[in-house]
Design an enzyme around this catalytic site. Structure first.
Site, PDB file in Angstrom:
ATOM      1  CG  HIS A 151      -2.205   4.168   5.385  1.00 29.02           C
ATOM      2  ND1 HIS A 151      -2.027   4.163   4.020  1.00 29.02           N
ATOM      3  CD2 HIS A 151      -2.473   2.874   5.725  1.00 29.02           C
ATOM      4  CE1 HIS A 151      -2.165   2.925   3.556  1.00 29.02           C
ATOM      5  NE2 HIS A 151      -2.452   2.133   4.559  1.00 29.02           N
ATOM      6  CB  CYS A 186      -0.929  -0.002   1.214  1.00 29.46           C
ATOM      7  SG  CYS A 186      -1.924  -1.497   1.355  1.00 29.46           S
ATOM      8  CG  HIS A 205      -6.487   1.337   1.026  1.00 31.00           C
ATOM      9  ND1 HIS A 205      -5.426   1.939   0.370  1.00 31.00           N
ATOM     10  CD2 HIS A 205      -5.909   0.455   1.900  1.00 31.00           C
ATOM     11  CE1 HIS A 205      -4.290   1.450   0.824  1.00 31.00           C
ATOM     12  NE2 HIS A 205      -4.557   0.550   1.738  1.00 31.00           N
TER      13      HIS A 205
END
Length: 611
Positions: A416, A265, A454
């Protein structure tokens, strides 16, 4: 003195629309914009969504645009009717229980199963009788249990935006995003290639998961199960660095350094670090950095669901007393049950300070530094660890070293902020502790995944693009999906922005982009604001040179505005060309000191770097 890596262009595509000209950022804060910018945002989205010349000012059209963007119910497939196979073991102890079917004679497998009795049928066919217990796969469907994602705007026909030739979705998005970036750059790319030595242009881009739809890895892995044919493209398209390869070969015609540094990620920041180092250390004068991720497939979502990472329909209903609100599915730092998967392609263009001033490129910010740290020993590969302490603290310290303690305290964080129970605890603890140690009273924290979900490797690219929008327009997007901060979130020294806030754009000197990835991949970037970068340029090169730069920049700004006008009136032509003359052996002139072809000239290294 090291070269300053300046951000001179950015672009892309995600569930909020185009990234160029802050259009996707404006979709997040659309209710807080003036009328002109609202109209721009709606017009751009109307073009992408195939509404053409419809009245983007009408309330009905605007409601459709709002409903068809950001996080919403899955449209890519029917999440309640996902194709599957069920394994059955029928018996054939008597004539009445036997299973009989016919096959074309050419379809009989070479090794006939032991429980098959084969006999002739009509011409060209045979009859198969199961004479004993045998496993049979029967087509069926099932519910995925997850019916929310952050998809590209409804109605956007990505494949028809250029001659896509059955490209996987991730590569389609990458080509579109690169073209959007070049348009936003405001400089002629072909002229740049003649200006800069071709071995001094870098491109780092890729995906964490590779391309896994049916046109690439998905087709490769399931062809035998579905009795289809593997194509020559399936394996090649699967590769994680293919977004860089496609951009090099068909958009940029780039001969310089290329690759993809995968960091789950945190992948975009991993690539940003490579591009920054190329610029800072003089290995490249232009570095393009990006990522493209297309993970909205049942198989990928099954994998994340198995880790209890995704927000499920049942989990969301439990949070909201039986109601299911797709729009509020991702709730960073609030009471939540998992993240919402998104698709996105993001690019930024970095350029060294001398070239930026010479060409009059627009400065949107600068990369102070990027730090990558792993977690060390772990109990599970998906659990967070201590590496993010190192990357975040290093980034804060780097910002302080570059612009001083006052400059650091005039910064904010793009978290995040995935929306999982584990992330809200671990990341808030790290951020709060750093804020306290570095002297923040209430450090602003933005959690943009509440809008756009995401997108795995692309996610930190989206965070960066939104941060650049804040620098330009002074609106901090609030995590609207969160009604209150969860009880287990540490935030004594944090201002976790829940309600969208207007600020003076000059209030912030820097932003820190934080990213945490599966496997212990952590990265944090120190990004300096455009006014901070301008001050550094004046200090290094002098006020006279900077004034000349501002004059040269006027042409670039006009070009950028012209591209914006094109985006509002249609979809500009995609920069994709498979008809360029391919350089062969016959075009190349070589010697022991240089290599030349097609008007390009590369001087070979003649120094010893270890002296």
């Amino acid at each position: 003195m090291a070269h300053l890596p300046l951000i001179v262009g950015f672009g892309g595509i995600n569930s909020a629309g185009r990234m160029s000209n802050d259009l996707a950022y404006q979709r997040l804060v659309i209710d807080h914009l003036d009328e002109r910018k609202q109209n721009q945002t709606y017009q751009s989205l109307a073009q992408l969504m195939g509404m053409g010349e419809q009245d983007s000012y009408s309330e009905k059209t605007r409601e459709s645009i709002r409903a068809g963007t950001l996080i919403r119910a899955i449209e890519a497939f029917d999440s309640d009717c996902v194709y599957a196979n069920k394994s059955l073991s029928p018996t054939s102890d008597s004539d009445n229980e036997r299973i009989v079917f016919t096959l074309p004679e050419c379809a009989i497998p070479k090794d006939i199963p032991a429980h098959w009795q084969v006999s002739p049928s009509v011409e060209g066919e045979v009859q198969i009788t199961l004479t004993g217990s045998d496993a049979v796969l029967m087509p069926t469907t099932r519910s995925l249990g997850i019916d929310v994602a952050a998809q590209l705007p409804t109605g956007f026909d990505l494949a028809s935006s250029y001659s896509s030739r059955h490209h996987p979705r991730g590569l389609q998005m990458s080509v579109f995003a690169m073209s959007d970036t070049l348009g936003h750059l405001g400089l002629d790319w072909q002229a740049l290639k003649r200006k800069v030595p071709i071995d001094q242009i870098s491109l780092y881009s890729g995906s964490a998961l590779g391309q896994l739809d049916e046109l690439s890895g998905g087709g490769l892995l399931t062809s035998r199960l579905f009795d289809t044919r593997v194509t020559s493209k399936n394996l090649a398209f699967l590769l994680g660095e293919m977004p860089a390869n496609f951009s090099n070969a068909y958009v940029l015609g780039n001969y310089g350094s290329t690759g993809n540094m995968q960091g789950a990620c945190a992948g975009f920041l991993y690539n940003l670090r490579q591009g920054m180092l190329d610029i800072r250390e003089g290995r490249a004068r232009i570095a393009i950095v990006g990522a493209s991720e297309a993970p909205i497939t049942p198989e990928i979502m099954d994998g994340f669901a198995a880790m209890s990472a995704l927000a499920t329909s049942n989990g969301l209903r439990k949070l909201d007393n039986g109601e299911l609100n797709h729009r509020r599915a991702c709730r960073p730092f609030g009471d939540n049950c998992g993240f919402v998967i998104g698709e996105s392609a993001q690019y930024v263009v970095l350029m060294d300070d001398e070239l930026t001033l010479e060409l009059g490129a627009t400065v949107y910010g600068a990369v102070g530094d990027v730090f990558v740290n792993s977690d060390g020993f772990k109990k599970s590969i998906s659990s967070p660890g201590v590496g993010n302490y190192l990357s975040l603290y290093k980034a804060f310290a780097a910002t302080r070293s570059i612009i001083g303690e006052d400059g650091l305290l005039r910064s904010f964080v793009m978290a995040h902020g995935t929306g999982t129970p584990q992330n809200r605890v671990t990341e808030s603890r790290i951020l709060n502790r750093a804020a306290q140690d570095f002297g923040f009273e209430q450090m602003p924290v933005v959690a943009s995944k509440s809008y756009i979900g995401h997108s795995i490797a692309s996610s930190s690219g989206e965070q960066l693009s939104i941060a650049l929008g804040v620098f330009a327009q002074g609106i901090l997007p609030g995590a609207f999906s969160v009604s209150k901060i969860a009880d287990d979130v540490d935030h004594s020294h944090l201002n976790i922005v829940l309600d969208t806030q207007h600020v003076n754009p000059l209030e912030f000197d820097a932003v820190h982009i934080n990213s945490k990835g599966f496997g212990g991949n952590n990265a944090t970037a120190s990004i300096l604001s455009p006014h901070t970068a301008h001050s550094m340029l004046q200090k290094k090169h002098g006020k006279t040179v900077f004034k000349e730069y501002l004059i040269a920049n006027e042409t670039t700004l006009n070009n950028r505005e012209n591209f914006l006008v094109q985006c509002l009136s249609g979809i500009p032509e995609i920069a994709y060309d498979i008809h360029q003359t391919v350089v062969t052996d016959d075009h190349i002139q070589t010697s022991s000191i240089d290599v030349s072809f097609s008007g390009f000239h590369v001087v070979l290294p003649s120094y010893n770097p270890y002296e």
